[in-house]
Design a protein around this motif. Structure first.
Motif, mmCIF file in Angstrom:
data_model
loop_
_atom_site.group_PDB
_atom_site.id
_atom_site.type_symbol
_atom_site.label_atom_id
_atom_site.label_comp_id
_atom_site.label_asym_id
_atom_site.label_seq_id
_atom_site.Cartn_x
_atom_site.Cartn_y
_atom_site.Cartn_z
ATOM 1 N N MET A 11 3.389 -44.411 13.035
ATOM 2 C CA MET A 11 2.842 -44.654 11.772
ATOM 3 C C MET A 11 4.358 -44.795 11.064
ATOM 4 O O MET A 11 4.539 -45.902 10.589
ATOM 5 C CB MET A 11 2.084 -43.690 10.989
ATOM 6 N N GLY A 12 5.462 -43.649 10.819
ATOM 7 C CA GLY A 12 6.648 -43.808 10.509
ATOM 8 C C GLY A 12 7.310 -45.077 11.006
ATOM 9 O O GLY A 12 7.981 -45.683 10.404
ATOM 10 N N THR A 13 7.677 -45.012 11.919
ATOM 11 C CA THR A 13 8.195 -46.292 13.120
ATOM 12 C C THR A 13 7.647 -47.620 12.229
ATOM 13 O O THR A 13 8.692 -48.514 12.277
ATOM 14 C CB THR A 13 8.390 -45.847 14.390
ATOM 15 N N SER A 14 6.135 -47.554 12.629
ATOM 16 C CA SER A 14 6.311 -48.817 12.262
ATOM 17 C C SER A 14 5.866 -48.944 10.787
ATOM 18 O O SER A 14 6.142 -50.519 10.336
ATOM 19 C CB SER A 14 4.869 -49.036 12.833
ATOM 20 N N LEU A 15 6.328 -48.567 9.938
ATOM 21 C CA LEU A 15 6.349 -48.369 8.743
ATOM 22 C C LEU A 15 7.592 -49.233 8.333
ATOM 23 O O LEU A 15 7.606 -50.111 7.790
ATOM 24 C CB LEU A 15 5.693 -47.961 7.721
ATOM 25 N N GLY A 16 8.166 -48.864 8.586
ATOM 26 C CA GLY A 16 10.017 -48.446 8.751
ATOM 27 C C GLY A 16 10.679 -49.994 9.548
ATOM 28 O O GLY A 16 11.032 -50.977 8.779
ATOM 29 N N VAL A 17 9.732 -50.678 10.554
ATOM 30 C CA VAL A 17 10.195 -51.705 11.045
ATOM 31 C C VAL A 17 9.325 -52.705 10.432
ATOM 32 O O VAL A 17 10.056 -53.355 10.233
ATOM 33 C CB VAL A 17 9.603 -52.276 12.410
ATOM 34 N N LEU A 18 7.835 -53.215 9.499
ATOM 35 C CA LEU A 18 7.448 -53.786 9.093
ATOM 36 C C LEU A 18 8.233 -53.880 7.030
ATOM 37 O O LEU A 18 8.807 -54.577 6.826
ATOM 38 C CB LEU A 18 6.330 -53.365 8.447
ATOM 39 N N LEU A 19 8.757 -52.796 7.145
ATOM 40 C CA LEU A 19 9.672 -52.686 5.773
ATOM 41 C C LEU A 19 11.201 -53.250 6.998
ATOM 42 O O LEU A 19 11.342 -54.032 5.180
ATOM 43 C CB LEU A 19 10.536 -51.401 5.741
#
Length: 321
Positions: A11-19
């Motif tokens: 989840m942290g990686t997916s959020l970071g990519v989206l940011l």
């Protein structure tokens, strides 16, 4: 402005990519994941395919102080993570937890109420291999942001998180209980049965809805007037007479989603049930609302963890006896 995601797992990686924020550090304990992201970029697949160049670090490589720390570790790690992170957050910085459950109270004991914020994420994700995360839901990317304290930096945080998807800013308790109603039911039942969220909504809708409604009752007992989730009020969606019809429709986008708690148990790790469904139980005790079915579900997950019960759809019958 310096930002880090502490706990750059699925989840942290997916959020970071989206940011897709150039000043963002991805911090993970997984050395292979960090190495792959630094070499090839952080990659998400599934509902959206995207790769961004990132700075990935191990916790031992962190230095200086951050304006914003986004917390995405397992909740059982929160106390140790908070003590570790406190020196890395500026005095006027913001700690934003994107975890499920009700994590803000414990975090506020370390950082103070006014530095703590919560953000609920609508999607689900799992790690495919180091550096690559697959989004397993088809809901789009919705985020809901609120402040635990006075929220002095809320207006500054909102544009950042809006970059990741459709953002709602609102009352944090209502945001938290809306997400908790879904997670405490489906994540818990998925950990017991091995089924996807959609399979549970279709084949075990009475049980799923009973758990949801216990959380709705707790939310009302805690003073929530509405439970906004992806543009809908869950009090209206799951509190009415058409709830059994609406439940599989609402969960259709989670055909591939299984609980992260299930993956933890299958990998031989302790899961976060005490911090998700268990949080609903504790909140119910605080406001005088009983949650007998949720308590049995938490106990059954622990039986599964300890090898006393089997991960199987048939195990759900133990909740109905």
């Amino acid at each position: 402005m310096r930002i880090c995601i502490y706990g750059a797992g699925a989840m942290g990686t997916s959020l970071g990519v989206l940011l897709d924020e150039m000043s963002l550090d991805f911090v993970t304990h997984n050395a292979a994941h960090a190495e792959a992201m630094n070499r090839d970029g952080a990659i998400i697949e599934g509902a959206l395919t995207k790769c961004v160049k990132v700075r990935a670090k191990l916790p031992s490589e962190m230095e200086g102080q951050y304006d914003i720390v986004i917390l995405a570790v397992k909740q059982r790690e929160n106390h140790a993570a908070s003590i570790f992170l406190k020196p890395f957050l500026k005095e006027d910085g913001a700690l934003v937890t994107v975890q499920n459950g009700l994590p803000e109270r414990e975090l506020a004991e370390v950082f103070g109420k006014d530095r703590v914020y919560g953000c609920a994420l609508s999607w689900s994700a799992e790690t495919v291999r180091p550096g690559v995360v697959r989004v397993t839901s088809d809901t789009g990317f919705h985020l809901a942001l609120g402040a635990y304290g006075k929220g002095r930096r809320l207006e500054e945080l909102a544009p950042l998180f809006a970059h990741a998807g459709t953002l709602t800013v609102g009352d944090l308790a209502e945001i938290r209980f809306a997400k908790l109603a879904v997670n405490a039911s489906f994540s818990t039942l998925s950990a017991i049965s091995g089924l996807t969220f959609y399979e549970l909504a279709k084949k075990h809708r009475t049980l799923s809805l009973a758990l949801i409604r216990e959380v709705l009752a707790v939310a009302k007992g805690c003073g929530c007037e509405k439970l906004p989730l992806n543009g809908h009020d869950l009090f209206k969606v799951f509190g009415g007479k058409f709830a059994k019809i609406l439940l599989p429709i609402a969960m259709k986008s989670y055909k591939e989603t299984r609980s992260g708690m299930l993956r933890d148990i299958q990998a031989g790790r302790r899961c976060d049930v005490d911090f998700v469904a268990g949080a609903a139980v504790r909140a119910g005790r605080d406001c005088g609302v009983p949650t007998p079915l949720m308590e049995r579900a938490v106990a059954l997950v622990h039986d599964v963890e300890n090898g006393i019960a089997e991960i199987a759809p048939e195990t759900l019958r133990l909740l109905q006896e």
